[in-house]
Scaffold this motif. Structure first.
Motif, PDB file in Angstrom:
ATOM      1  N   LEU A 147     114.845  52.188  39.618  1.00 43.86           N
ATOM      2  CA  LEU A 147     115.793  52.419  38.523  1.00 43.86           C
ATOM      3  C   LEU A 147     115.943  53.903  38.202  1.00 43.86           C
ATOM      4  N   GLU A 148     115.620  54.757  39.166  1.00 41.39           N
ATOM      5  CA  GLU A 148     115.802  56.195  38.997  1.00 41.39           C
ATOM      6  C   GLU A 148     117.078  56.642  39.700  1.00 41.39           C
ATOM      7  N   ARG A 149     117.717  57.624  39.118  1.00 46.51           N
ATOM      8  CA  ARG A 149     118.845  58.282  39.781  1.00 46.51           C
ATOM      9  C   ARG A 149     118.388  59.660  40.225  1.00 46.51           C
ATOM     10  N   VAL A 150     118.704  60.019  41.471  1.00 42.37           N
ATOM     11  CA  VAL A 150     118.375  61.359  41.944  1.00 42.37           C
ATOM     12  C   VAL A 150     119.115  62.404  41.120  1.00 42.37           C
ATOM     13  N   ARG A 151     120.371  62.129  40.847  1.00 37.51           N
ATOM     14  CA  ARG A 151     121.175  63.043  40.043  1.00 37.51           C
ATOM     15  C   ARG A 151     122.101  62.200  39.177  1.00 37.51           C
ATOM     16  N   ALA A 152     121.793  62.124  37.897  1.00 37.16           N
ATOM     17  CA  ALA A 152     122.591  61.294  37.000  1.00 37.16           C
ATOM     18  C   ALA A 152     123.870  62.017  36.598  1.00 37.16           C
ATOM     19  N   PRO A 153     125.037  61.398  36.753  1.00 40.85           N
ATOM     20  CA  PRO A 153     126.287  62.023  36.302  1.00 40.85           C
ATOM     21  C   PRO A 153     126.260  62.293  34.805  1.00 40.85           C
ATOM     22  N   ALA A 154     126.998  63.318  34.395  1.00 43.83           N
ATOM     23  CA  ALA A 154     126.958  63.737  32.994  1.00 43.83           C
ATOM     24  C   ALA A 154     127.505  62.664  32.051  1.00 43.83           C
ATOM     25  N   ASP A 155     128.401  61.802  32.553  1.00 45.61           N
ATOM     26  CA  ASP A 155     129.022  60.825  31.661  1.00 45.61           C
ATOM     27  C   ASP A 155     128.225  59.525  31.591  1.00 45.61           C
ATOM     28  N   PRO A 192     116.422  69.929  34.085  1.00 46.35           N
ATOM     29  CA  PRO A 192     117.316  69.842  32.916  1.00 46.35           C
ATOM     30  C   PRO A 192     117.807  68.425  32.641  1.00 46.35           C
ATOM     31  N   GLY A 193     118.075  67.635  33.665  1.00 54.72           N
ATOM     32  CA  GLY A 193     118.612  66.296  33.450  1.00 54.72           C
ATOM     33  C   GLY A 193     117.579  65.187  33.582  1.00 54.72           C
ATOM     34  N   ASP A 194     116.313  65.475  33.325  1.00 48.95           N
ATOM     35  CA  ASP A 194     115.245  64.472  33.465  1.00 48.95           C
ATOM     36  C   ASP A 194     115.381  63.439  32.349  1.00 48.95           C
ATOM     37  N   ARG A 196     113.741  60.636  31.957  1.00 50.26           N
ATOM     38  CA  ARG A 196     112.451  60.163  31.450  1.00 50.26           C
ATOM     39  C   ARG A 196     111.974  61.018  30.292  1.00 50.26           C
ATOM     40  N   ALA A 197     112.014  62.337  30.485  1.00 48.14           N
ATOM     41  CA  ALA A 197     111.570  63.238  29.430  1.00 48.14           C
ATOM     42  C   ALA A 197     112.476  63.133  28.208  1.00 48.14           C
ATOM     43  N   GLN A 198     113.779  63.056  28.431  1.00 44.82           N
ATOM     44  CA  GLN A 198     114.704  62.952  27.297  1.00 44.82           C
ATOM     45  C   GLN A 198     114.461  61.681  26.492  1.00 44.82           C
ATOM     46  N   LEU A 199     114.191  60.577  27.196  1.00 42.97           N
ATOM     47  CA  LEU A 199     113.948  59.319  26.496  1.00 42.97           C
ATOM     48  C   LEU A 199     112.643  59.376  25.709  1.00 42.97           C
ATOM     49  N   ALA A 200     111.579  59.934  26.324  1.00 46.47           N
ATOM     50  CA  ALA A 200     110.299  60.020  25.620  1.00 46.47           C
ATOM     51  C   ALA A 200     110.429  60.861  24.359  1.00 46.47           C
ATOM     52  N   TRP A 221     109.395  69.369  26.136  1.00 50.41           N
ATOM     53  CA  TRP A 221     109.923  69.791  24.833  1.00 50.41           C
ATOM     54  C   TRP A 221     110.353  71.260  24.882  1.00 50.41           C
ATOM     55  N   VAL A 222     109.559  72.103  25.537  1.00 52.67           N
ATOM     56  CA  VAL A 222     109.899  73.521  25.647  1.00 52.67           C
ATOM     57  C   VAL A 222     111.226  73.695  26.381  1.00 52.67           C
ATOM     58  N   ALA A 223     111.403  72.952  27.473  1.00 53.41           N
ATOM     59  CA  ALA A 223     112.652  73.050  28.231  1.00 53.41           C
ATOM     60  C   ALA A 223     113.836  72.647  27.374  1.00 53.41           C
TER      61      ALA A 223
END
Length: 946
Positions: A147-155, A192-194, A196-200, A221-223
């Motif tokens: 369920l991972e995307r290598v590169r998730a589209p911005a939309d 930048p588009g991780d 997993r990190a954004q959801l956590a 968080w720093v990023a």
């Protein structure tokens, strides 16, 4: 999403979505939404599910994962096939109209946006988050690799939907999920588009859970904070917990190396009282004392400077700042020294000693100033500072040693017996001058100046002859087997030469038979396309015309064959690609008109594209015997490839030629026009460095070059360029360096290309010098070609120095390698040529009045002094004279005085330079100058021995 009809007809609404218990179950509704890729509908459904419905969907969901993946991949394949089909249609349309495909707006539109794949992944993620029972199981589901995307589209962003579905769970359950997702993060460089990190981070903010002490979470968080607006950072609920962890997390400094905003934002928040200023200062000091690379501490140094602590804030921490003076990071030691000065605190003896053991000149000078101040204080126990003084006496910097000797002599009476003995022990280890000065006061035996070894240069390497061209094709069967490639210029040359020889000779009928498959390959359809971008297309037309004379005229509606219109326009291609196509077109046109020559003039005799003059004269003699006129482009190409080494016999044969082509070649052998002048311009394209070349030349070269050198925004491979400009290596080099410093995946000249240029012919200029400078800065890759160019008399020495200065001023990171490479070349026999390099490098790179000097400048001047002595250099360099006349004595000034004295050993009038051509002097006549024409053939008795 449109659900099944029975769902819409039931009238029951669950979570805002029609749902019918009797006619369709919860799983069927979710599955329909997954198939439709509608994550929002799934969020609406699962938010209204009771526990039973959640269990029903959770039971089926894992089993459906491979089915959903296969269906999504199938849809992606269909979408990509459709995309490729549309692209191929555009390419064909562009070729038909003679344009580049990138000139079509449809092409930009197709590639201007990322290709969005199937959206089943987000739908499955939202479904799992909404129905799986345990927090641990939900965390495992969301972190599934499938369920991972290598590169998730911005939309595509499923985070708000996941937050929506978990909001229906108990608060403790949500906090548990947030912590588990945070602890599952890995890696020291968050992308930048991780997601997993954004959801956590989003769950931690929503739930208010205490963030776990996990370095990857802190880095995530720093990023995010580095890209946030000031107001967003102040309002971030995680700020108070995460800000102190910046100083503790492993990898935070590396992540923040290029920070331009976060340090200023934190200092502003501290000034506003949003976060504690003392905590930030304590964090910086703690991070400094942990040590590390200077680059990894850059952010914390900037933050400390922005916080700008007052003297009263610094005084309680003076011991910490003193300890920082011994840290390896120079920027931290600089900061500590500034803070101690500001607080009015004199560091202890061991701290001063650590400063004097450093390699940074500014810190050593600061340590000497501290030492001078301490030794002047009557109440100080100066014996405690004796080890620091001996460290200064042993410093590598001659300037520091000299100053330390003055301090020791000046305050000798204040040292006790033990300290005096410690200083006396250093006398024998010092250079003779400082050692003698110290021995006069403290005693001991100073070292004796050793005799300088006499320089014995090695012989320059012999200049090898370029390899011969592979044997020409003499039978039709061999020609038919030879393939044509866009990048294989040698194969194209041999095919074209073989075709002309065989078509004009006795094997014409055999040639027709062997090329019959090639002639039949294209058919009449070949003539419908314009332009012809491949040499194989021209070869098909030539084979067809040979077998069926007039084939193209019969196939065209207007009954006209016009090869010129099939040649691509100059602006649409690189010169190395266009020149072979134009030559094929010229031969094809001659074939159509029945005037094909018996051979081609420009076919190289050397594998690097060079054409020996004797071979060209022999071909022209055959032309004149048979009454054949030269093909214009073929003659132009021959002149661009012709070697400049010529014997008297060849010149005499050329003088007997009477035709226009023969007279032009004779003139170029005996009175060649001035070579084109080259100017390189540094510019950028979409922020990426580019180095286009500009050319200036007289009418003779204008006739030969035509539009070959018009500006083109193309990267051009050096080997293929040399196939066109083998006798004019500077033209090839100047075009090849276009993308030399680009970070894009373009064709850049390699070290082997520098070897090819060295074995080519013609004077060097800025292009060759820039490429050679680039590889000298890379280490020893440039030494061998430099020696070969020096041995042949073609090294553009002063220009090489100027181009080295350009690269050094633009921040090349390995100047020591270039200096070492120049010294190595001088020791191997190119000492005179390396001095010429110095005459271009020193004026362009050494610091002028009021400019700061670095250790690189000192090292360069030391090398220049050695080379000037070896080369017995004379003359005057203004920049060296200015440095030599400065009042302050440093190692740079000392070496400048040495160079200045060497250059002034007799003026040019008092001691004239050796005459060119004398046995003692190495001839360095510029190629193309009147004195250098004609140049003696390599290996002839009159030429300089190897």
């Amino acid at each position: 999403m449109r659900l099944p009809a029975e769902v819409e007809a039931s009238g029951e609404i669950v979570g805002g979505v029609p749902y019918c218990r009797g006619m369709i179950n919860a799983w069927e509704a979710v599955r329909a939404a997954v198939d439709a890729g509608d994550a929002a509908a799934i969020a609406a459904l699962t938010s209204g599910f009771d526990d039973g419905r959640r269990r029903e969907v959770a039971r089926e969901l894992p089993r459906y994962l491979p089915v959903a993946r296969q269906a999504g991949e199938r849809r992606d394949i269909e979408r990509n096939e459709d995309h490729q089909a549309r692209w191929q249609t555009l390419v064909a349309h562009a070729e038909h109209t003679g344009r580049s495909v990138w000139e079509l707006p449809e092409a930009t539109a197709m590639w201007g946006h990322g290709q969005v794949g199937s959206r089943w992944i987000e739908a499955m993620r939202v479904a799992g988050a909404g129905v799986i029972a345990g927090a641990a199981a939900v965390a495992g589901w969301l972190n599934k690799r499938d369920l991972e995307r290598v590169r998730a589209p911005a939309d595509i962003d499923d985070i708000p939907l996941i937050l929506q579905v978990v909001a229906a769970r108990p608060v403790a359950w949500q906090e548990d999920l947030a912590v588990r997702l945070a602890l599952s993060l890995r890696g020291a460089r968050p992308q930048p588009g991780d997601r997993r990190a954004q959801l956590a981070l989003a769950l931690l903010r929503e739930t208010g859970a205490e963030p776990p002490g996990h370095d990857p979470l802190t880095l995530a968080w720093v990023a995010a904070a580095s890209a946030a607006a000031a107001g967003e950072l102040a309002a971030d609920p995680l700020l108070d917990a995460m800000a102190p962890r910046i100083f503790e997390a492993e990898g935070a400094g590396r992540l923040l190396r290029q920070d331009r905003w976060l340090a200023r934002a934190l200092s502003t928040l501290a000034a506003d009282g949003r976060i504690k200023r003392a905590a930030l200062l304590d964090g910086c000091r703690t991070r400094f004392l942990r040590g590390g690379q200077a680059a990894d501490l850059r952010f914390f140094v900037a933050l400390h400077d922005l916080l700008d602590p007052a003297a009263e804030e610094l005084a309680p921490h003076a011991r910490d700042y003193a300890a920082m003076l011994s840290l390896s990071a120079a920027n931290v030691a600089d900061l500590a020294l500034r803070q101690l000065r500001r607080a009015g605190v004199t560091p202890p003896a061991e701290a001063v000693e650590s400063l004097l053991f450093r390699t940074e000149g500014r810190l050593v000078r600061a340590g000497l100033s501290l030492l001078d101040r301490v030794l002047k204080e009557p109440a100080e126990d100066v014996d405690a500072y004796a080890p620091a003084l001996t460290a200064a006496l042993m410093c590598e910097s001659a300037e520091a040693r000299e100053r330390a000797v003055k301090l020791a002599v000046k305050h000798a009476g204040r040292f006790g017996p033990e300290a005096t003995g410690t200083i006396r022990d250093t006398v024998a280890m010092l250079p003779p001058g400082p050692g003698a000065a110290l021995a006069g006061v403290f005693g001991g035996a100073a070292a004796v100046e050793p005799a300088r070894p006499r320089f014995h240069p090695g012989p320059l390497p012999s200049v090898p002859e370029p390899e011969l061209m592979p044997p020409l094709i003499t039978n039709a069967k061999a020609l038919a087997r030879l393939g044509l490639s866009e990048y294989g210029w040698l194969g194209s040359e041999r095919w074209l030469d073989g075709f002309v020889r065989l078509a004009a000779g006795e094997q014409r009928d055999e040639l027709i038979a062997e090329l019959a498959p090639l002639a039949a390959r294209g058919g009449d359809q070949l003539y419908q396309w314009v332009p012809w971008w491949q040499t194989s297309e021209w070869a098909q037309a030539m084979a067809r015309e040979l077998a069926e004379p007039g084939a193209e005229r019969r196939a065209m509606p207007d009954g006209r064959a016009d090869p010129a219109r099939r040649v691509p326009e100059t602006a649409h291609g690189a010169v190395w690609r266009l020149m072979p196509l134009a030559r094929f077109a010229e031969v094809y046109e001659a074939q159509l008109d029945g005037r094909i020559p018996p051979c081609l003039l420009a076919t190289p005799t050397r594998a690097n594209g060079l054409l020996d003059p004797e071979a060209l004269i022999e071909r022209l003699e055959g032309y004149e015997r048979d009454g054949v006129n030269a093909l214009p482009l073929d003659l132009r190409q021959a002149l661009l490839r012709m070697r400049r080494t010529v014997t008297g016999e060849v010149v005499s044969r050329a003088a007997r030629l009477t035709g226009p082509a023969g007279r032009q070649v004779h003139k170029w052998l005996t009175d060649r026009p001035a070579d084109p002048e080259v100017v390189l311009r540094w510019t950028t394209h979409e922020g990426d460095p580019r180095i286009p070349a500009e050319f200036a030349f007289g009418p003779e070269y204008a006739e030969v070059l035509g539009d070959l050198l018009v500006p083109r925004w193309h990267d051009e491979p050096c080997e293929q360029l040399l196939a066109v400009f083998a006798g004019h290596r500077e033209l090839a080099a100047a075009r090849a360096v276009y993308a030399l410093k680009s970070s894009w995946p373009l064709s850049k000249p390699k070290a082997c290309d520098l070897d090819r240029l060295a074995s080519a012919d013609g004077p060097g200029g800025p292009g060759l010098a820039l490429l050679l400078a680039h590889y000298l800065l890379e280490g020893t890759d440039g030494v061998r070609p430099l020696l070969r160019l020096a041995a042949s008399g073609d090294l553009p020495g002063a220009e090489l120095g100027r181009q080295l200065a350009v690269l050094l001023e633009r921040g090349e990171s390995r100047p020591a390698d270039a200096i070492a490479a120049l010294g190595e070349a001088a020791r191997l026999g190119a000492h005179r040529e390396v001095w010429q390099v110095m005459t271009g490098l020193l004026p362009a790179y050494l610091p002028g009045p009021g400019q700061g000097a670095t250790s690189v400048h000192t090292r360069l001047m030391r090398c220049a002094a050695e080379v000037a002595e070896w080369a017995d250099a004379r003359g005057r360099l203004a920049v060296v004279a200015e440095l030599a006349g400065r009042r302050r004595t440093s190692e740079l000034v000392r070496q400048a005085r040495r160079v200045h004295a060497l250059l002034a050993r007799g003026s040019p009038e008092a001691r004239p330079r050796l005459a060119r051509g004398s046995p003692e002097a190495r001839p360095r006549l510029a190629r193309g100058s009147p004195e250098a024409r004609p140049r003696l053939a390599r290996g002839s008795p009159e030429a300089r021995p190897s």
